[in-house]
Design a protein around this motif. Structure first.
Motif, PDB file in Angstrom:
ATOM      1  N   ASP A  51       0.820  -1.146   0.018  1.00 36.30           N
ATOM      2  CA  ASP A  51      -0.106  -0.086  -0.092  1.00 36.30           C
ATOM      3  C   ASP A  51       0.726   1.236  -0.036  1.00 36.30           C
ATOM      4  N   GLY A  52       1.942   1.316   0.756  1.00 29.82           N
ATOM      5  CA  GLY A  52       2.622   2.473   0.902  1.00 29.82           C
ATOM      6  C   GLY A  52       3.725   2.845  -0.315  1.00 29.82           C
ATOM      7  N   VAL A  53       4.009   1.811  -0.797  1.00 30.02           N
ATOM      8  CA  VAL A  53       5.188   1.809  -1.896  1.00 30.02           C
ATOM      9  C   VAL A  53       4.813   1.424  -3.235  1.00 30.02           C
ATOM     10  N   VAL A  54       4.503   0.207  -3.545  1.00 27.90           N
ATOM     11  CA  VAL A  54       4.492  -0.377  -4.547  1.00 27.90           C
ATOM     12  C   VAL A  54       3.109  -0.006  -5.122  1.00 27.90           C
ATOM     13  N   ARG A  55       2.122  -0.111  -4.657  1.00 27.87           N
ATOM     14  CA  ARG A  55       0.690   0.236  -5.184  1.00 27.87           C
ATOM     15  C   ARG A  55       0.756   1.585  -6.003  1.00 27.87           C
ATOM     16  N   HIS A  57       3.121   2.994  -7.432  1.00 26.86           N
ATOM     17  CA  HIS A  57       3.906   2.775  -8.611  1.00 26.86           C
ATOM     18  C   HIS A  57       3.358   1.941  -9.651  1.00 26.86           C
ATOM     19  N   ILE A  58       2.522   0.996  -9.215  1.00 25.69           N
ATOM     20  CA  ILE A  58       1.663   0.131 -10.120  1.00 25.69           C
ATOM     21  C   ILE A  58       0.782   1.169 -10.807  1.00 25.69           C
ATOM     22  N   ARG A  73       1.657  -5.634 -18.448  1.00 26.15           N
ATOM     23  CA  ARG A  73       2.088  -4.678 -17.556  1.00 26.15           C
ATOM     24  C   ARG A  73       2.175  -4.915 -16.118  1.00 26.15           C
ATOM     25  N   VAL A  74       3.738  -5.002 -15.746  1.00 26.49           N
ATOM     26  CA  VAL A  74       4.113  -5.695 -14.686  1.00 26.49           C
ATOM     27  C   VAL A  74       5.127  -5.096 -14.176  1.00 26.49           C
ATOM     28  N   LEU A  75       5.179  -4.882 -12.843  1.00 26.42           N
ATOM     29  CA  LEU A  75       6.555  -4.468 -12.066  1.00 26.42           C
ATOM     30  C   LEU A  75       7.116  -5.545 -11.615  1.00 26.42           C
ATOM     31  N   ILE A  76       8.290  -5.793 -12.072  1.00 26.92           N
ATOM     32  CA  ILE A  76       9.118  -6.814 -11.522  1.00 26.92           C
ATOM     33  C   ILE A  76       9.553  -6.486  -9.951  1.00 26.92           C
TER      34      ILE A  76
END
Ligand code: GTQ
Length: 353
Positions: A51-55, A57-58, A73-76
């Motif tokens: 929730d804090g970082v990755v979401r 960016h996605i 559409r993927v973040l590795i």
């Protein structure tokens, strides 16, 4: 240093340089790293705060590139111990894939086996060999090797799932093939839910024989895994190292759902601390429910729902949670067991058992 020591070292170094030109190298300089006493993994423990970082960016990725342009559409999720490798562990790849309402990710097939674990959203599908599989949070979905698959989201919510693939294993063997589908979206050959009805009710069509080592079940719904974990937890007597832990199986064999990747789900009771445990399969965890901490050696990871974290091979792990918690996990244990390599150690009361 004596003159003879200097000359010995000089002779050796010039020898090493000389033989390198002939594509040779000395084993004695490298023996202990090539054949270590116990695993010496470059993989490091790492945590992705969803929730804090990755979401965020996605969802930015969702604004700057369409699913069609990206194809996927993927973040590795790349392990910082393996920079540039696109790997989360030495043997596995993981990524978070976003499919927005109305989007499709075009059909293709490849040698790599894939799993999906749904993080958020409800109602998008993965179609596997012409069967659409509807996905909800906590569902575990398979796209085995060389099966046609495409994804689509006909719901009105964004969908994000965790992709787990054996990409590094296939690239290690140089055994990878891939092929685009003729159509963007596969024609529906079977109604949704067909494979679940046929293969996951403790029944099998009478003359059915498995064609390969992959599970015929395409979706293991969270409803069902949750029912099993809840019943086990009501029964009490959690395992000291795992709480209540189950493995996803291929019902035709009782073995792993795919030949390279094993997957698990476990429930930790409220205020539980596991006994230290380690195993040779570096493992990727996705938090389904609950808050807690995992100590990986001396490294402490604080997790909450939808986070992802990695425990490297042979690192002692201790999970602790305040609330009841549910963790999904996957690893290359399937491949290691086939090769007779997999090991574990349970550290009970400070003793290795
Ligand atoms: O959905 O087919 O994250 O082929 C990486 C490679 C997803 C997919 C990934 C893939 C896919």
């Amino acid at each position: 240093m004596t003159i003879s020591e200097v000359s010995t070292e000089d002779r050796r170094n010039s020898f090493y340089e000389l033989i390198r030109k002939d594509n040779l190298a000395s084993l004695w300089q490298r023996l202990h790293s090539l054949v270590p006493k116990s695993p010496l993994t470059p993989v490091v423990p790492v945590h992705w705060d969803y929730d804090g970082v990755v979401r965020p960016h996605i969802f930015t990725a969702g604004e700057i590139v369409t699913a069609e342009e990206a194809e996927r559409r993927v973040l590795i999720l790349e392990n910082p111990g393996l920079p540039g490798s696109a790997s989360i562990t030495q043997s596995l790849y993981a990524g978070l894939q976003l499919v927005l309402p109305g989007e499709v990710a075009r059909a293709h097939r490849h040698s790599q086996s894939a799993l999906r674990f749904v993080i958020e959203g409800r109602g998008a599908y993965t179609a596997v060999d012409g069967e659409r599989v509807a996905m909800s949070p906590g569902d575990f979905v398979l796209t085995p090797s060389w099966r046609w698959h495409d994804h689509g989201n006909e719901s009105d919510e964004p969908m994000v799932w965790l992709d787990g693939l054996d990409i590094p294993i296939i690239s290690f063997f140089d055994a990878g093939f891939a092929e685009p589908g003729k159509a963007i979206t596969q024609a529906e050959l079977r109604p949704p839910g067909d494979s679940e009805a046929r293969y996951s009710n403790n029944l099998l069509p009478v003359d059915w024989k498995p064609g390969d080592r992959n599970s015929p079940i395409l979706r293991y719904p969270y409803e069902r895994s949750n029912e099993t974990l809840s019943a086990m937890a009501r029964g009490g007597d959690p395992d000291a190292c795992h709480g209540y832990k189950v493995r996803f199986i291929n019902p035709a064999t009782g073995s792993t759902p795919m030949p390279t990747i094993a997957a698990f789900i476990q429930r930790l009771p409220e205020s539980f601390e596991t006994a230290a445990y380690r195993s040779t399969d570096s493992t990727i965890f996705a938090v389904v429910e609950g808050h807690g901490q995992t100590k990986v050696g001396s490294h402490c990871i604080e997790w909450k729902p939808r986070d992802v974290f990695v425990v490297p091979s042979w690192h002692p792990v201790v999970h602790r949670c305040e609330t009841e918690a549910t963790l999904f996990s996957f690893s290359d244990r399937a491949a290691q067991e086939t090769l007779g390599l997999w090991r574990e150690a349970r550290h009970l009361n400070g003793e290795v058992a």
